[in-house]
Design an enzyme around this catalytic site. Sequence first.
Site, PDB file in Angstrom:
ATOM      1  N   ASP A  23       0.852  -1.195   0.000  1.00 20.46           N
ATOM      2  CA  ASP A  23       0.000   0.000   0.000  1.00 20.46           C
ATOM      3  C   ASP A  23       0.889   1.246   0.000  1.00 20.46           C
ATOM      4  O   ASP A  23       2.127   1.139  -0.001  1.00 20.46           O
ATOM      5  CB  ASP A  23      -0.956   0.002   1.214  1.00 20.46           C
ATOM      6  CG  ASP A  23      -0.235  -0.150   2.540  1.00 20.46           C
ATOM      7  OD1 ASP A  23       0.966   0.215   2.634  1.00 20.46           O
ATOM      8  OD2 ASP A  23      -0.854  -0.632   3.505  1.00 20.46           O
ATOM      9  N   ASN A  78      -8.412  -2.542  13.697  1.00 23.92           N
ATOM     10  CA  ASN A  78      -9.784  -2.809  13.259  1.00 23.92           C
ATOM     11  C   ASN A  78      -9.847  -3.977  12.270  1.00 23.92           C
ATOM     12  O   ASN A  78     -10.857  -4.194  11.625  1.00 23.92           O
ATOM     13  CB  ASN A  78     -10.380  -1.552  12.610  1.00 23.92           C
ATOM     14  CG  ASN A  78      -9.577  -1.095  11.396  1.00 23.92           C
ATOM     15  OD1 ASN A  78      -8.656  -1.780  10.963  1.00 23.92           O
ATOM     16  ND2 ASN A  78      -9.923   0.054  10.851  1.00 23.92           N
ATOM     17  N   HIS A  92      -7.980  -4.277   9.546  1.00 24.47           N
ATOM     18  CA  HIS A  92      -7.646  -3.965   8.147  1.00 24.47           C
ATOM     19  C   HIS A  92      -6.407  -4.729   7.694  1.00 24.47           C
ATOM     20  O   HIS A  92      -5.535  -5.065   8.493  1.00 24.47           O
ATOM     21  CB  HIS A  92      -7.517  -2.448   7.911  1.00 24.47           C
ATOM     22  CG  HIS A  92      -6.331  -1.792   8.523  1.00 24.47           C
ATOM     23  ND1 HIS A  92      -6.330  -0.482   8.930  1.00 24.47           N
ATOM     24  CD2 HIS A  92      -5.078  -2.244   8.801  1.00 24.47           C
ATOM     25  CE1 HIS A  92      -5.153  -0.176   9.405  1.00 24.47           C
ATOM     26  NE2 HIS A  92      -4.368  -1.222   9.339  1.00 24.47           N
ATOM     27  N   GLU A  95      -9.899  -1.321   4.623  1.00 27.32           N
ATOM     28  CA  GLU A  95     -10.568  -1.075   5.897  1.00 27.32           C
ATOM     29  C   GLU A  95     -11.829  -1.953   5.992  1.00 27.32           C
ATOM     30  O   GLU A  95     -12.273  -2.513   4.987  1.00 27.32           O
ATOM     31  CB  GLU A  95     -10.962   0.407   5.991  1.00 27.32           C
ATOM     32  CG  GLU A  95      -9.788   1.376   5.914  1.00 27.32           C
ATOM     33  CD  GLU A  95      -8.993   1.481   7.222  1.00 27.32           C
ATOM     34  OE1 GLU A  95      -9.103   0.592   8.081  1.00 27.32           O
ATOM     35  OE2 GLU A  95      -8.237   2.465   7.371  1.00 27.32           O
TER      36      GLU A  95
HETATM   37  P1  PGA Z   1       1.398  -1.825  12.576  1.00 29.65           P
HETATM   38  O1  PGA Z   1       0.016  -2.486  12.147  1.00 29.65           O
HETATM   39  O2  PGA Z   1       1.364  -0.440  12.023  1.00 29.65           O
HETATM   40  O3  PGA Z   1       1.318  -1.914  14.047  1.00 29.65           O
HETATM   41  O4  PGA Z   1       2.497  -2.625  11.987  1.00 29.65           O
HETATM   42  C1  PGA Z   1      -0.229  -3.046  10.928  1.00 29.65           C
HETATM   43  C2  PGA Z   1      -1.368  -2.374  10.234  1.00 29.65           C
HETATM   44  O5  PGA Z   1      -1.971  -1.439  10.765  1.00 29.65           O
HETATM   45  O6  PGA Z   1      -1.678  -2.819   9.127  1.00 29.65           O
END
Ligand code: PGA
Length: 244
Positions: A67, A134, A136, A141
């Site tokens: 991403d 959440n 994701h 999301e």
């Molecule tokens: P992190 O979480 O930022 O704690 O590595 C992974 C994410 O939010 O996809």
Amino acid sequence: MNLLRFDSESAWIHTISSLWRDRLRTKPDLRICLPSGATPAGIYAEMARSARAGFVSFASASVFALDEFGGLTPDDPGRTRHMLQHQLTGAVDLPPRAFHFLNPEDPDLAQHCLDYDAAIGDGFDLMLLGIGLNGHLGMNEPGSPVDSSTRRVELNAQTIQSSVRYFAHHNLPLWGLTVGLKTILASKEVWLVANGAAKAGIIQQTVRGEMSTSNPASLLRPHPDCSLFVDADAGALLDSPGRP
Ligand code: PGA
């Protein structure tokens, strides 16, 4: 979904890295999709050490960023491209042309996303994923369609807040580009990795709760080759029943 639990973060890092080295030795031209962030940092450091020591090579591999944040300056060090470059791709023998990343400055984002999916082609041999608080996956999301492709997405408020630790300023990203759930779910092998107590609740829901688009990570459960790697803290609630 195979569940692998580790007593310590170092055992978690050691095993994931060891399996990753094995995959690269078995298939040197491995096509891999990778997240940036806090979760995989220790794994990437271990892989970079292994590459420096000559125990593993990325020379024939391809890496795609999972991403990218939008709305930041191109050189913002918190962007996925730069974090991945710093943490892994620039620290191993991956040829620069084999590192693919998303460009949120492209004036034609729809075409850019189509081109990214075209470059992904037949999909990934290995998809490494962190999990959001959440549920994701990448920037998919809750509510993301299971058949989604690479696209522009709006980040939800919790994700925006969580991103604060990656930036040295307060101009937090509100949107991003992400590989879609369709591509994630079609990957040959998926490793969902989580460490730390903050992830214990969402890991419990992912494994024991309802399988639903309201928790994208739960959609990995029927995948034929998906492993969930948790350290003791992230797996701490797995012995209690999930939310019905
Ligand atoms: P992190 O979480 O930022 O704690 O590595 C992974 C994410 O939010 O996809």
